[in-house]
Design an enzyme around this catalytic site. Structure first.
Site, PDB file in Angstrom:
ATOM      1  N   HIS A   3       0.815  -1.217   0.000  1.00  0.00           N
ATOM      2  CA  HIS A   3       0.000   0.000   0.000  1.00  0.00           C
ATOM      3  C   HIS A   3       0.851   1.270   0.000  1.00  0.00           C
ATOM      4  O   HIS A   3       0.344   2.350  -0.309  1.00  0.00           O
ATOM      5  CB  HIS A   3      -0.992   0.004   1.173  1.00  0.00           C
ATOM      6  N   ASP A  43       0.126  -7.672   1.688  1.00  0.00           N
ATOM      7  CA  ASP A  43       0.515  -6.259   1.658  1.00  0.00           C
ATOM      8  C   ASP A  43       2.034  -6.096   1.650  1.00  0.00           C
ATOM      9  O   ASP A  43       2.580  -5.235   2.342  1.00  0.00           O
ATOM     10  CB  ASP A  43      -0.086  -5.510   2.852  1.00  0.00           C
ATOM     11  N   SER A 103       4.699   2.512   7.838  1.00  0.00           N
ATOM     12  CA  SER A 103       4.296   1.380   7.013  1.00  0.00           C
ATOM     13  C   SER A 103       5.439   0.895   6.136  1.00  0.00           C
ATOM     14  O   SER A 103       6.064   1.677   5.426  1.00  0.00           O
ATOM     15  CB  SER A 103       3.108   1.762   6.120  1.00  0.00           C
TER      16      SER A 103
END
Length: 474
Positions: A100, A130, A203
């Protein structure tokens, strides 16, 4: 005396480190900040899609979005930037991050701790976990880190996170493993929960053990306000490393595929089937595929796959996915109280998902008739009803037309529109078939009857109690 000394040493080994500075200095050169850039549409074309967590998000809300008080109005397409983190896993420039972080980007720039910046290309991505793998080209070998064994991490172990939180640049936080084996929403989820501070921008960054090995990739946070409240999730390295190996070799994932629909064996299902233990993966349907070719049947309970004991659906899903495509593996199933070993040649899940289609066929009508039994009002399935419920027109079974809201059936989640296709692991097409299965279960001293229920073509087993006498036919 030696026992007391050993206990004291164990306690000392579990105390907090005096400092994390040496570890931070060791790992910092291998951690990177990631900046992505993409062209976004003007408001007239649907509004700018500013990536969540981007430093431009507040700017857009305050000054550009009409709903946020900004002037709004049509604008030319423009570039939007988003920030994230990552880490180098080889001296020749392979970098791991979250999917992402880079999804939709047409430009990716990587910034190293030294301040050096390099353009990165996408090698491959896996939205299911992911994870994304990037590649940069450097004139000199790059400092890198290695994956550790996430299965060795215990709740309470110290961990360190590093990344680019809120676009502030390289930042370190420390905490402990709060929980293991967390699931969020993915089929292959295996998250380590930590209280080490993780925020937007972290992230894709690494979660380290005290040996400087990556044991997780920071992916998500649980927060009512968007900031860290000490509940962060890192995808376990033992999942990530396998995905990265496939992305590096093939540019895509290649997961094993068995070709069955399955559910967990609950205690009431185990009792209804006469099983000693409530464990294994219960097969609810066997469409065309490797399992069907190997002779697996609905109602089989998979207890061992390729020598690995299967305790739940999750165990089977991950074990099959980790198995090589085209491999012939032994599978032990429990059928009619006996174990049977089958050899299954695995297919590839990605190809199976791409080829999925819903077949259609014609069927003959059936005389309508209703019965109230087990808290359900039931009628034989007609071709018209089957098609309206998303089943083949020639599907057989009993349609649920009503559910007593006070019944066990309602508690177990049955609802109008469900179709019962099996009872006691035998097909049911007529009202009389179900009545016979209920009588057989009572005569055998069973407390419950196992039903195979389909909802929109998706099957699952449900065990309903049969202790009370059957109501009279209506």
């Amino acid at each position: 005396m030696s026992l007391a000394l050993g206990s004291a040493m164990d306690v000392a080994a579990r105390t907090a480190p005096e400092s994390f500075a040496d570890l931070a200095e060791q790992i910092s050169p291998s951690v990177v900040n990631i900046t992505t850039s993409a062209v976004v549409a003007s408001p007239a074309e649907g509004g700018p899609m500013v990536p969540e967590g981007s430093p431009f998000e507040d700017f857009f809300r305050d000054f550009m979005d009409p709903e946020g008080g900004g002037p709004g109005g049509p604008q030319e397409p423009r570039r939007s930037e988003a920030l994230g983190s990552g880490f180098v896993i080889s001296e020749d420039g392979y970098i791991v991050t979250n999917n992402h972080v880079i999804e939709g980007a047409d430009e990716i720039e990587v910034e190293f701790f030294s301040g050096n910046r390099l353009k990165a290309e996408i090698v491959g991505t896996d939205p299911k976990t992911d994870i994304a793998l990037l590649k940069v080209t450097s004139d000199t070998p790059l400092p890198f880190v290695q994956f550790g064994n996430s299965d060795l991490m215990r709740v309470g172990d110290w961990v360190m996170a590093m990344g680019n939180p809120l676009g502030q640049g390289f930042s370190v936080s420390a905490g402990i493993v709060s929980a293991r084996g967390r699931e969020l929403s993915g089929t292959y989820d295996d998250y380590i929960q930590t209280d080490a501070a993780i925020n937007r921008g972290n992230s894709g960054g690494p979660l380290f053990n005290m040996d400087g090995q990556v044991i997780g990739v920071n992916t998500a946070i649980l927060s009512p306000n968007g900031g860290s409240i000490g509940i962060g999730f890192s995808m376990a390295s033992n999942v990530v490393s396998k995905v990265v190996d496939q992305l590096k070799q093939f540019g895509e994932t290649r997961r094993g595929w068995l070709g069955v629909r399955i559910q967990d064996v609950t205690p009431d299902v185990a009792e209804a089937m006469g099983l000693t233990d409530a464990k294994g993966a219960l097969i609810t349907d066997v469409p065309d595929g490797p399992a069907k070719d190997a002779g697996m049947l609905a109602g089989d309970v998979i207890t061992t796959f390729d020598g690995k004991e299967i305790g739940s659906v999750r165990d089977l899903t991950r074990t099959v996915a980790d198995s090589p495509v085209g491999a012939a593996v032994p599978v032990i199933v429990l059928r009619d109280g006996k174990t049977t070993t089958l050899s299954v040649t695995l297919g590839r899940r990605e190809e199976a998902e791409a080829d999925e289609a819903v077949p259609a066929a014609a069927g003959a009508p059936e005389e309508p008739k209703e019965l109230e039994l087990l808290g359900l009002t039931l009628a034989p399935l007609t071709a018209e009803t089957a098609k309206s419920l998303g089943l083949d027109a020639d599907a057989k079974g009993l349609a649920v037309t009503k559910v007593d809201p006070l019944s066990e059936a309602a508690t177990k989640g049955l609802q109008e529109g469900d179709v019962i296709t099996e009872a006691g692991q035998q097909p049911v097409e007529r009202i009389e078939d179900l009545e016979a299965r209920v009588t057989e279960a009572r005569d055998a001293g069973r407390k419950s009857l196992l039903l195979l229920v389909r909802r929109g073509g998706d099957p699952r087993f449900v065990a309903l109690g049969v202790d009370e006498p059957a109501p009279a036919e209506q």
